[in-house]
Design a protein around this motif. Structure first.
Motif, PDB file in Angstrom:
ATOM      1  N   ILE A 157      20.967  46.593  31.744  1.00 63.29           N
ATOM      2  CA  ILE A 157      20.165  46.835  30.541  1.00 63.29           C
ATOM      3  C   ILE A 157      19.379  45.573  30.216  1.00 63.29           C
ATOM      4  O   ILE A 157      19.945  44.474  30.205  1.00 63.29           O
ATOM      5  CB  ILE A 157      21.069  47.245  29.358  1.00 63.29           C
ATOM      6  CG1 ILE A 157      21.587  48.669  29.581  1.00 63.29           C
ATOM      7  CG2 ILE A 157      20.316  47.144  28.033  1.00 63.29           C
ATOM      8  CD1 ILE A 157      22.545  49.152  28.527  1.00 63.29           C
ATOM      9  N   CYS A 158      18.076  45.741  29.998  1.00 58.34           N
ATOM     10  CA  CYS A 158      17.193  44.619  29.676  1.00 58.34           C
ATOM     11  C   CYS A 158      16.631  44.831  28.269  1.00 58.34           C
ATOM     12  O   CYS A 158      16.115  45.914  27.961  1.00 58.34           O
ATOM     13  CB  CYS A 158      16.050  44.529  30.675  1.00 58.34           C
ATOM     14  SG  CYS A 158      16.577  44.210  32.371  1.00 58.34           S
ATOM     15  N   MET A 159      16.722  43.805  27.436  1.00 62.48           N
ATOM     16  CA  MET A 159      16.248  43.921  26.062  1.00 62.48           C
ATOM     17  C   MET A 159      15.412  42.715  25.669  1.00 62.48           C
ATOM     18  O   MET A 159      15.832  41.578  25.880  1.00 62.48           O
ATOM     19  CB  MET A 159      17.422  44.061  25.091  1.00 62.48           C
ATOM     20  CG  MET A 159      18.117  45.401  25.165  1.00 62.48           C
ATOM     21  SD  MET A 159      19.321  45.627  23.818  1.00 62.48           S
ATOM     22  CE  MET A 159      20.701  44.731  24.485  1.00 62.48           C
ATOM     23  N   MET A 160      14.247  42.977  25.091  1.00 65.02           N
ATOM     24  CA  MET A 160      13.463  41.935  24.453  1.00 65.02           C
ATOM     25  C   MET A 160      13.670  42.091  22.947  1.00 65.02           C
ATOM     26  O   MET A 160      13.368  43.157  22.386  1.00 65.02           O
ATOM     27  CB  MET A 160      11.983  42.054  24.800  1.00 65.02           C
ATOM     28  CG  MET A 160      11.165  40.867  24.343  1.00 65.02           C
ATOM     29  SD  MET A 160       9.442  40.951  24.883  1.00 65.02           S
ATOM     30  CE  MET A 160       8.828  42.233  23.809  1.00 65.02           C
ATOM     31  N   VAL A 161      14.195  41.061  22.289  1.00 67.33           N
ATOM     32  CA  VAL A 161      14.618  41.201  20.898  1.00 67.33           C
ATOM     33  C   VAL A 161      14.042  40.084  20.034  1.00 67.33           C
ATOM     34  O   VAL A 161      13.706  38.993  20.522  1.00 67.33           O
ATOM     35  CB  VAL A 161      16.157  41.189  20.787  1.00 67.33           C
ATOM     36  CG1 VAL A 161      16.758  42.355  21.564  1.00 67.33           C
ATOM     37  CG2 VAL A 161      16.739  39.874  21.296  1.00 67.33           C
TER      38      VAL A 161
END
Length: 430
Positions: A157-161
């Motif tokens: 899972i890849c997240m930009m936050v």
């Protein structure tokens, strides 16, 4: 167009402009005159304009007859199928619309964005036809027996936050419980301790590999940044010998929701069965109907009590084989990739899977999103139409203050509650 003279091409262009301007009678005269030109043979573009005219004039039988002629004359053309799809969709005949778009010869569409648009139009209709089978509340992932859900080694899972500390731990834990053990998180200038939450999760779960990347660039360049993060995850996790089958770009407010008792291993197995490489989910807005202000001390499952079905625009999200990373677009709503095809797509809704979107969690959270979104988009050189919702909300909050966030939060919660369980026709667009 090669068999048209320069004058005929100009006439066809003019007819198209008349159609665009709503001057239907003038467009009809232009097309009729063109058809009567000595030696004229209907071209693909001519038939497309003629069918559009007949549809807009309500001449249904003539339209359907011409569409069939179009298919016979140009068997590799996608245009007649798209026109018929829109025709039936506007008349709320979903099965016929699905049949038309599903029959479109997508393998002959060389323009990649057009091919993606056709495939995702088909996916949205498949979602519309099957999503009501998901009749359940949003609940914590639990196994069907006492054994924990099986970990998955080939999914990341890849997240930009940015400033998501309130929901970050809940999100990571939720997907950990579904079996994910690889996370790549890009923190973009958070001021609320989001990165510390990610680091704490990593310390508490030593069986996970967590990449935490600091992004110092203010600008709203989500598509490129997310592509870069996905490539980093692919390469870093792959160097340890764990080649990824799936990359899943998510936002911190998005929770993958699978049928009770199953996790990501089940989802990967369904993909293998279908020999697919892309899973298309639909995004379901979720909220507290009683306007509870969520924060990190609360149970996300207890706060969310309404989940929207597909009351308005069907929004898609994707998980995919890493080789499709270059096709990732803004928001991960469409994969515009040259190798995307109908047989590679698996619609998650058809096996009871969706994504819960906890979009607005409190007025404070909404204010943070407006501030960050407005500043990020204003830091770019992109056109004024780009991310217009953030520009507008940011300007409004600058003028009227925190009340803008309060109004948006309340409006969102109440609208989500009203939409729960409703079913509308998807927007008439490709």
């Amino acid at each position: 167009m090669a068999n048209l003279t320069g004058e005929q091409s100009a006439s066809l262009d003019e007819a198209g402009q008349l159609l665009k301007n709503g001057q239907l009678e003038a467009a009809e005269r232009m097309l009729s005159g063109l058809a009567q030109t000595p030696g004229f043979a209907p071209t693909r573009l001519f038939l497309a304009k003629l069918c559009e005219l007949l549809d807009r004039q309500g001449r249904d039988e003539e339209f359907l007859s011409r569409v069939n002629e179009f298919k016979q004359r140009f068997p590799r053309a996608h245009n007649p199928y798209m026109l018929a799809y829109l025709f039936f969709l506007r008349r709320e005949d979903i099965p016929s619309a699905a049949q038309e778009i599903g029959s479109c010869p997508e393998q002959f569409i060389s323009h990649i964005p057009t091919r993606a648009a056709v495939l995702y139009a088909e996916a949205r209709l498949r979602i519309h036809q099957s999503h009501l089978s998901i009749d359940r509340s949003f609940r914590r992932p639990t196994p069907s027996d006492d054994a924990p859900l099986e970990p998955v080694d080939d999914l990341a899972i890849c997240m930009m936050v940015r400033d998501e500390a309130d929901v970050m731990m809940s999100n990571l834990l939720h997907h950990y419980q579904l079996g994910c053990r690889k996370f790549a998180v890009m923190d973009n200038l958070s001021r609320d301790g989001t990165a510390s939450v990610v680091s704490r999760f990593a310390r508490l779960h030593p069986d996970c590999t967590v990449l935490l990347v600091q992004d110092p660039i203010e600008g709203y360049y989500q598509a490129k940044k997310t592509q870069g993060l996905c490539r980093l995850a692919r390469d870093c996790f792959g160097c340890a010998g764990d080649e990824l089958r799936l990359i899943f770009p998510l936002d911190a407010d998005e929770f993958v929701d699978l049928p009770p008792g199953v996790g990501f291993r089940w989802l990967v197995d369904r993909m293998i069965e279908r020999e697919s490489e892309v899973v298309v989910f639909h995004l379901c807005n979720a909220a507290s109907s009683s306007l509870v202000h969520y924060d990190e001390r609360q149970d996300v499952y207890g706060t969310i009590d309404v989940v929207e079905a597909c009351s308005g625009q069907i929004v898609t999200k994707n998980t995919f084989n890493p080789r499709f990373v270059s096709g990732l677009t803004m928001g991960n709503h469409v994969l515009a990739h040259g190798d995307l095809s109908r047989d590679k797509i698996f619609v998650a809704c058809e096996v009871g899977a969706r994504i819960i979107h906890f979009k607005y969690r409190s007025p404070r959270h909404v204010a943070s999103k407006i501030l960050n979104g407005g500043q990020a988009v204003n830091a770019t050189k992109l056109g004024q139409h780009y991310a217009l919702h953030w520009r507008t909300a940011y300007a409004d909050m600058q003028q009227r203050g925190f009340v803008v966030a309060e109004e948006m939060f309340e409006s969102y919660c109440l609208a989500t509650a009203r939409s729960s369980g409703r079913l509308n026709i998807p927007p008439c667009r490709i």
